[in-house]
Write a protein that holds these residues in place. Structure first.
Motif, PDB file in Angstrom:
ATOM      1  N   TYR A 148      48.243  42.494  33.476  1.00  0.00           N
ATOM      2  CA  TYR A 148      47.999  41.240  34.360  1.00  0.00           C
ATOM      3  C   TYR A 148      48.076  41.328  35.208  1.00  0.00           C
ATOM      4  CZ  TYR A 148      48.184  36.228  34.545  1.00  0.00           C
ATOM      5  OH  TYR A 148      47.555  34.847  34.618  1.00  0.00           O
ATOM      6  N   HIS A 149      48.704  41.483  36.073  1.00  0.00           N
ATOM      7  CA  HIS A 149      48.218  41.067  37.457  1.00  0.00           C
ATOM      8  C   HIS A 149      47.053  41.855  38.125  1.00  0.00           C
ATOM      9  CE1 HIS A 149      52.972  39.907  37.673  1.00  0.00           C
ATOM     10  NE2 HIS A 149      52.670  38.881  38.185  1.00  0.00           N
ATOM     11  N   VAL A 150      47.332  43.673  37.217  1.00  0.00           N
ATOM     12  CA  VAL A 150      45.706  44.104  38.333  1.00  0.00           C
ATOM     13  C   VAL A 150      44.825  43.665  37.817  1.00  0.00           C
ATOM     14  CG1 VAL A 150      44.819  46.654  37.701  1.00  0.00           C
ATOM     15  CG2 VAL A 150      47.799  46.562  38.223  1.00  0.00           C
ATOM     16  N   GLN A 151      44.474  42.861  36.313  1.00  0.00           N
ATOM     17  CA  GLN A 151      43.700  42.988  35.707  1.00  0.00           C
ATOM     18  C   GLN A 151      43.041  41.286  36.401  1.00  0.00           C
ATOM     19  OE1 GLN A 151      41.366  43.791  33.552  1.00  0.00           O
ATOM     20  NE2 GLN A 151      40.435  42.349  34.120  1.00  0.00           N
ATOM     21  N   THR A 152      43.925  40.163  37.123  1.00  0.00           N
ATOM     22  CA  THR A 152      44.333  38.505  37.496  1.00  0.00           C
ATOM     23  C   THR A 152      43.495  39.362  39.267  1.00  0.00           C
ATOM     24  OG1 THR A 152      45.924  38.522  36.393  1.00  0.00           O
ATOM     25  CG2 THR A 152      45.724  37.426  38.400  1.00  0.00           C
ATOM     26  N   VAL A 153      43.599  40.701  40.273  1.00  0.00           N
ATOM     27  CA  VAL A 153      43.734  41.244  40.837  1.00  0.00           C
ATOM     28  C   VAL A 153      42.354  41.634  41.284  1.00  0.00           C
ATOM     29  CG1 VAL A 153      43.951  42.518  42.916  1.00  0.00           C
ATOM     30  CG2 VAL A 153      46.043  41.402  41.754  1.00  0.00           C
ATOM     31  N   LEU A 154      41.720  42.205  39.396  1.00  0.00           N
ATOM     32  CA  LEU A 154      40.570  42.851  39.981  1.00  0.00           C
ATOM     33  C   LEU A 154      38.990  41.606  40.000  1.00  0.00           C
ATOM     34  CD1 LEU A 154      40.951  45.874  37.834  1.00  0.00           C
ATOM     35  CD2 LEU A 154      39.914  46.114  39.725  1.00  0.00           C
ATOM     36  N   ASN A 155      39.510  40.661  38.713  1.00  0.00           N
ATOM     37  CA  ASN A 155      38.567  39.653  38.477  1.00  0.00           C
ATOM     38  C   ASN A 155      38.534  38.809  40.276  1.00  0.00           C
ATOM     39  OD1 ASN A 155      38.987  40.570  36.246  1.00  0.00           O
ATOM     40  ND2 ASN A 155      39.967  39.115  35.347  1.00  0.00           N
ATOM     41  N   GLY A 156      40.200  38.422  40.645  1.00  0.00           N
ATOM     42  CA  GLY A 156      39.932  38.098  41.830  1.00  0.00           C
ATOM     43  C   GLY A 156      39.315  38.230  42.617  1.00  0.00           C
ATOM     44  N   THR A 157      39.253  39.988  43.122  1.00  0.00           N
ATOM     45  CA  THR A 157      38.723  40.883  43.704  1.00  0.00           C
ATOM     46  C   THR A 157      37.350  40.428  43.776  1.00  0.00           C
ATOM     47  OG1 THR A 157      40.553  42.171  44.459  1.00  0.00           O
ATOM     48  CG2 THR A 157      38.175  42.777  45.343  1.00  0.00           C
ATOM     49  N   ILE A 158      36.705  40.535  42.326  1.00  0.00           N
ATOM     50  CA  ILE A 158      35.694  40.014  42.242  1.00  0.00           C
ATOM     51  C   ILE A 158      34.526  38.438  42.606  1.00  0.00           C
ATOM     52  CG2 ILE A 158      33.332  39.355  40.835  1.00  0.00           C
ATOM     53  CD1 ILE A 158      34.744  41.963  38.730  1.00  0.00           C
ATOM     54  N   ASN A 159      35.487  38.242  42.593  1.00  0.00           N
ATOM     55  CA  ASN A 159      35.014  36.437  42.897  1.00  0.00           C
ATOM     56  C   ASN A 159      35.706  36.185  44.076  1.00  0.00           C
ATOM     57  OD1 ASN A 159      34.799  35.420  40.427  1.00  0.00           O
ATOM     58  ND2 ASN A 159      36.926  35.313  39.772  1.00  0.00           N
ATOM     59  N   SER A 160      36.083  36.596  45.048  1.00  0.00           N
ATOM     60  CA  SER A 160      36.374  37.003  45.901  1.00  0.00           C
ATOM     61  C   SER A 160      35.355  37.589  46.990  1.00  0.00           C
ATOM     62  CB  SER A 160      37.641  37.291  46.805  1.00  0.00           C
ATOM     63  OG  SER A 160      37.979  37.008  48.062  1.00  0.00           O
ATOM     64  N   LEU A 161      34.825  38.385  46.459  1.00  0.00           N
ATOM     65  CA  LEU A 161      33.115  39.300  47.242  1.00  0.00           C
ATOM     66  C   LEU A 161      32.138  38.027  46.911  1.00  0.00           C
ATOM     67  CD1 LEU A 161      33.896  42.652  45.715  1.00  0.00           C
ATOM     68  CD2 LEU A 161      33.542  41.861  48.439  1.00  0.00           C
ATOM     69  N   LYS A 162      32.064  37.518  45.792  1.00  0.00           N
ATOM     70  CA  LYS A 162      30.919  36.413  45.382  1.00  0.00           C
ATOM     71  C   LYS A 162      30.976  35.644  46.341  1.00  0.00           C
ATOM     72  CE  LYS A 162      30.304  38.248  40.683  1.00  0.00           C
ATOM     73  NZ  LYS A 162      29.622  37.830  39.036  1.00  0.00           N
ATOM     74  N   SER A 163      32.079  34.669  46.281  1.00  0.00           N
ATOM     75  CA  SER A 163      32.806  33.571  47.654  1.00  0.00           C
ATOM     76  C   SER A 163      31.986  34.113  49.272  1.00  0.00           C
ATOM     77  CB  SER A 163      34.065  33.458  47.707  1.00  0.00           C
ATOM     78  OG  SER A 163      34.216  32.530  48.194  1.00  0.00           O
ATOM     79  N   VAL A 164      32.574  35.307  49.863  1.00  0.00           N
ATOM     80  CA  VAL A 164      32.714  35.523  50.874  1.00  0.00           C
ATOM     81  C   VAL A 164      31.042  36.068  51.191  1.00  0.00           C
ATOM     82  CG1 VAL A 164      33.638  36.801  52.597  1.00  0.00           C
ATOM     83  CG2 VAL A 164      34.947  35.992  50.646  1.00  0.00           C
ATOM     84  N   LEU A 165      30.407  37.201  51.343  1.00  0.00           N
ATOM     85  CA  LEU A 165      29.938  37.752  51.013  1.00  0.00           C
ATOM     86  C   LEU A 165      28.107  37.206  50.421  1.00  0.00           C
ATOM     87  CD1 LEU A 165      30.429  41.309  49.968  1.00  0.00           C
ATOM     88  CD2 LEU A 165      30.805  40.571  52.230  1.00  0.00           C
ATOM     89  N   PRO A 166      27.602  36.424  51.925  1.00  0.00           N
ATOM     90  CA  PRO A 166      25.696  35.860  51.369  1.00  0.00           C
ATOM     91  C   PRO A 166      24.770  37.206  50.672  1.00  0.00           C
ATOM     92  CG  PRO A 166      26.108  36.635  53.762  1.00  0.00           C
ATOM     93  CD  PRO A 166      27.288  37.127  52.784  1.00  0.00           C
ATOM     94  N   PHE A 167      25.449  37.283  49.723  1.00  0.00           N
ATOM     95  CA  PHE A 167      24.199  38.760  48.970  1.00  0.00           C
ATOM     96  C   PHE A 167      24.200  38.115  47.358  1.00  0.00           C
ATOM     97  CE2 PHE A 167      25.106  40.900  52.987  1.00  0.00           C
ATOM     98  CZ  PHE A 167      23.494  40.886  53.380  1.00  0.00           C
TER      99      PHE A 167
END
Length: 151
Positions: free
Chosen positions: A5-24
């Motif tokens: 669960y923690h791994v899945q949460t971090v992977l999903n959170g990483t994707i959301n973070s990338l989409k939030s931070v990167l202007p592409f």
């Protein structure tokens, strides 16, 4: 809560973070398991994770990709030591945003200061690792490596 669960949460959170931070526009590929060693060719940033899950996030790409991201974010070319500094700060922004995102899932996560790695490097010492390839529109490919330490 389980480790998966923690791994899945971090992977999903990483994707959301990338989409939030990167202007592409991003095309995130499915994660895959990876065996050690991880080999870096050019430049990357390593950030430790502690809390409900222990491990590291490594954001790896080329100087050209990090330079394109920096140019888009700041409107000017970034090279040399400035590029290395920017790579560390970009990693810090992505990992810091990740901590905020996973907090909404009642997961405790904190990060260590970023370590920028330049040049050809091999990275050992992890139990499990997930590689998350990300195609960044008009910039190139970035690989996110999530390593998990056994508790």
């Amino acid at each position: 809560m389980s480790s998966s669960y923690h791994v899945q949460t971090v992977l999903n959170g990483t994707i959301n973070s990338l989409k939030s931070v990167l202007p592409f526009e991003l095309n995130v590929q499915p994660p895959s398991l990876m065996a050690q060693p991880f080999e870096q060719d050019e430049i990357g940033v390593l950030i430790g994770m502690i809390g409900d899950i222990k491990g590291r996030i490594i954001i790896n790409s080329t100087e050209k990709v990090f330079g394109s991201i920096g140019q888009s974010m700041f409107g000017m070319a970034i090279e040399g030591e400035m590029l290395e500094s920017f790579t560390g700060e970009l990693g810090n922004m992505i990992a810091g945003n990740l901590c905020t995102i996973v907090e909404s899932s009642d997961m405790k996560l904190d990060i260590t200061p970023p370590t920028v790695m330049v040049g050809k490097t091999k990275f050992y010492g992890f139990t499990h690792a997930f590689k998350l390839p990300v195609q960044i529109d008009q910039a190139g490919t970035m690989n996110i490596l999530l390593t998990i330490d056994e508790e």
